[in-house]
Design a protein around this motif. Structure first.
Motif, short mmCIF file in Angstrom:
data_model
loop_
_atom_site.label_atom_id
_atom_site.label_comp_id
_atom_site.label_asym_id
_atom_site.label_seq_id
_atom_site.Cartn_x
_atom_site.Cartn_y
_atom_site.Cartn_z
N THR A 198 0.83 -1.21 0.00
CA THR A 198 0.00 0.00 0.00
C THR A 198 0.86 1.26 0.00
O THR A 198 0.57 2.22 -0.71
N TYR A 202 1.17 4.55 -2.37
CA TYR A 202 1.00 5.87 -1.72
C TYR A 202 2.20 6.76 -1.98
O TYR A 202 2.08 7.93 -2.31
N GLN A 353 -2.79 8.68 8.93
CA GLN A 353 -3.33 9.25 7.69
C GLN A 353 -3.96 8.16 6.82
O GLN A 353 -4.89 8.44 6.05
N PHE A 354 -3.46 6.94 6.92
CA PHE A 354 -3.94 5.86 6.06
C PHE A 354 -5.26 5.25 6.55
O PHE A 354 -6.09 4.84 5.75
N PRO A 356 -8.18 6.43 7.88
CA PRO A 356 -9.50 6.92 7.44
C PRO A 356 -9.84 6.54 6.00
O PRO A 356 -11.02 6.46 5.65
N THR A 357 -8.83 6.32 5.16
CA THR A 357 -9.09 6.01 3.75
C THR A 357 -8.93 4.53 3.45
O THR A 357 -9.06 4.14 2.28
N ASP A 359 -9.63 0.67 2.94
CA ASP A 359 -10.78 -0.20 2.63
C ASP A 359 -10.50 -1.57 3.24
O ASP A 359 -10.14 -2.52 2.54
N ASP A 426 -10.69 11.65 12.18
CA ASP A 426 -11.99 12.13 11.68
C ASP A 426 -12.36 13.52 12.21
O ASP A 426 -13.29 14.13 11.70
#
Length: 734
Positions: A198, A202, A353-354, A356-357, A359, A426
């Motif tokens: 990932t 990024y 930072q990763f 909240p986004t 999946d 958030d």
């Protein structure tokens, strides 16, 4: 012989002969149980990880022993018999119970050992494990089934504290916990591989990745869990990132993403459920088994299988969350904990930072959150230990200008960490209390409070030491620069007030306790920050008291003796003595060079002149007319020296020339020139003719006041006039 039988028959009931078979079977069961315990202990002591074939024999033998235990307890249940027979039954029943307890303890250890291996071994291990677990559960159930009396604390031997632990039945959930503990470390490595994949995507899309070395730090953190070749040499800085990527590509397994890891773990759960259905379906319960409508065969319910899989995923990733910290920080050949704390902070910030986004399932995100929290705790402790230790060691040495910067760095790091705890991924502002990392912020605030307190004590101690040596450059460097830099960092501390939310209630006990503790630490930090803000004033007060002592000591060495001031002469002195310049350059020049603060410069000038006057009065120096003129000339040269001093700026020069202490010194000199009984004119005749306008300032009116009026104790100074001849020359009379 016949007499002995008759005697035995006389005292024992004849019916005891009917139970001789039960007695013999109990003793035989005891010996078989001990032999089985020895076999299990031998298997447990075997250090070979391979499956021991003897375990199958143990499982078969255990089934027979289980039946014999049931027969034994059933045969010993008779209560309404002769007292001697009942007592014998109780003794044999207790002996059988002790043997069963010992067997259950070693059997539990064997099942726990197999529970950690059945995923990595052949399918027969799962079947044998479940058969042993079924026999174990049946042995435990005999106590309630046959109403076997037990001792209060279930102790079989006082020499074995392990037997004090309670025995619990094996269930599917218990096997799932064992499986999760065994698979947690492997899943941690696989999750890190997924994170590395990932981050490669990024990092490739980040245009500003080359602005600092944080990208390199994250690559190192995610690849250090892989074991490098034994003969590998440390890579250079230029190729370090490429080597990390290649090592990750070579060591990654077939798991390309997190979904494949979850599917593989679900398959392990499915295999366990199917094996349980075939060996011991009672462990699944009535709701876990469903009969097929077409074939009539029993199968695991889909609803139950889904619930079991979800439960396993939760406990698995909970274990992974606790293992990730150790894998990344400690278990690697080159652990991240051996690198500077900033490396861990870079990884933590990227994970935050990763998340909240991402999946990913919530259970996996919880594991990453645990890793971020663990990295935060590690950064808090190690970063503070490293930076505060450097500042503390430097504070014990002579001041070199670095110590203050080290304390500033400590506060900068802690303030940054505390501010990160005021927001969530958030929420930027106004985050709910139950979402804020209060547990992580509490140690940060505690360390910040201690650091501010230590910095304040260091500033006071070092300023006093520098003032004693009149090293005003270092003194003002601490008060004007170091303390100001620390206060600047503390000014950036964000501490939201949550008192209103606490008063409303509706908070969990843990959250409320943490909030109140945080509020207490915040108040202590603010209190120490206020004390630190007042530290320069305390240091200046200390400088003032020391300055007066040094002034008097210096004057004692350079001030002319009493005979010099009693001497006479026909010529009025026009040049000051040499001690004046030496005195001013020693005491005043260092202050004027290092600070532009008007108040401090005025204070030092006042102390210099007051110490001058105190030295004269304390030593009771008598002045002749010529000596008084010389002293007046010396006092007047101070103003001239201030006007000619090149290190003073114009604003400071104007402020110093308006200092009333110069007028007081001039007034002392003129008082020493007065004759006994001579009256002091309050204002000059020429000034008296001028009318004072209504808008004239108070300063202008003070300039018209004679210098003698600035001296508060005129009578005492008049006593220092030496005896003079009647026809002594006095220029004031002309």
């Amino acid at each position: 012989m016949s007499s002995n039988i008759q005697t035995l028959t006389k005292w024992m009931p004849a019916k005891i002969v009917d139970y001789s078979g039960a007695y013999d079977s109990c003793r035989e069961l005891h010996s078989k149980g001990l032999r089985l315990i020895e076999k299990i202990s031998y298997v447990l002591s075997n250090e070979d990880d391979k499956f021991d074939p003897k375990i199958k024999d143990i499982a078969e033998t255990l089934l027979k022993v289980e039946e014999k235990f049931a027969d034994c307890f059933r045969a010993l249940q008779i209560e309404r018999e002769h007292v001697s027979i009942t007592k014998k039954f109780k003794s044999l029943r207790h002996l059988a119970w002790k043997t069963k307890q010992k067997l259950c303890y070693v059997l539990r250890a064997l099942i726990n050992e197999l529970a950690t291996q059945f995923v990595f071994s052949e399918g027969g291990v799962t079947v044998v494990m479940l058969r042993l677990a079924t026999s174990y559960n049946n042995l435990l159930a005999m106590d309630a089934k046959f109403n076997v009396p037990r001792n209060g604390n279930s102790v079989c031997k006082n020499t074995c504290p392990y037997l004090l632990f309670p025995l619990k039945k094996f269930s599917v959930t218990r096997f799932l916990h064992a499986l999760a503990r065994k698979r947690a470390e492997l899943c941690s490595h696989k999750l890190i591989d997924c994170l590395l994949d990932t981050y490669k995507t990024y990092d490739g899309s980040d245009d500003d990745s080359g602005s600092d070395n944080s990208s390199l730090e994250i690559y190192l953190a995610l690849t250090k869990h892989m074991s490098p070749p034994a003969n590998a040499e440390p890579p250079g800085e230029k190729t370090m990132k490429d080597d990390a990527v290649s090592a990750a590509a070579e060591s990654r397994a077939s798991f390309a993403n997190i979904d494949e890891i979850i599917m593989h773990e679900d398959s392990n759960v499915t295999d366990l459920l199917n094996a349980t259905l075939g060996v011991c379906p009672a462990m699944l319960g009535p709701d876990g088994i469903k009969k097929s409508k077409s074939t009539g065969e029993s199968k695991v319910s889909k609803t139950a299988a889904r619930k079991v899989a979800d439960y396993y995923q939760r406990i698995l990733w909970s274990e992974v969350g606790s293992h990730l910290e150790h894998v990344i920080l400690w278990w690697a050949p080159s652990p991240l904990a051996a690198r500077p704390p900033r490396s861990s902070q870079h990884l933590r910030e990227w994970i935050n930072q990763f998340i909240p986004t991402a999946d990913m399932p919530q259970s996996v995100i919880s594991a990453l959150t645990c890793l971020a929290d663990a990295l935060g705790v590690h950064v808090t402790s190690t970063l503070w230990d490293h930076s505060f230790r450097r500042a503390l060691v430097a504070s014990k040495k002579d001041y070199d200008g670095v110590t203050g910067q080290l304390f500033t760095n400590v506060m900068e790091e802690l303030v940054c960490l505390s501010n990160l705890c005021e927001v969530t991924p958030d929420w930027i502002v106004g985050a709910p209390l139950d979402e804020l990392p209060l547990v992580e912020q509490i140690p940060v605030l505690h360390r910040l409070d201690h650091s501010v307190h230590t910095a304040r004590l260091w500033a006071l101690r070092e300023c006093r030491k520098r003032a004693n040596g009149w090293d005003v450059r270092a003194f003002f460097s601490i008060t004007h620069r170091d303390v100001a830099n620390c206060l600047t960092q503390l000014g950036g501390l964000r501490t939201n007030d949550h008192a209103l939310e606490v008063e409303k209630g509706q908070l969990g006990v843990h959250v409320e306790v943490c909030t109140l503790m945080r509020a207490k630490l915040v108040s202590e930090v603010k209190e120490n920050a206020a004390k630190l803000k007042d530290t320069p004033n305390q240091c200046v007060e200390c400088l003032a008291s020391i300055c007066k002592t040094i002034n008097l000591a210096h004057l004692k060495m350079i001030f002319p003796g009493k005979r010099f001031w009693k001497g006479g002469g026909a010529v009025v002195p026009e040049a000051p003595c040499g001690y004046v310049r030496s005195y001013l350059e020693k005491m005043l020049i260092p202050v004027l060079r290092t600070t532009a603060d008007h108040q401090i410069c005025n204070m030092v000038l006042t102390l210099v002149c007051e110490s001058w006057l105190d030295h004269i009065y304390a030593n009771k120096i008598k002045f002749s007319s010529c000596g008084a003129w010389q002293l007046l000339c010396d006092f007047a040269s101070v103003s001239a020296w201030i006007e000619e001093c090149p290190v003073i700026d114009q604003a400071t020069r104007r402020t110093l020339l308006k200092n009333e202490v110069l007028k007081r010194c001039e007034g002392v000199g003129k008082l020493l020139l007065r004759n006994p009984g001579e009256r002091i004119r309050m204002i000059d005749k020429q000034l008296r003719r001028k009318s004072v306008s209504d808008h004239s300032s108070e300063e202008e009116s003070k300039e018209h006041m004679p210098a003698e009026m600035y001296v508060p104790n005129q009578e005492q100074w008049l006593e220092l006039r030496a005896a003079r001849n009647k026809f002594t020359f006095n220029p004031l009379c002309c």
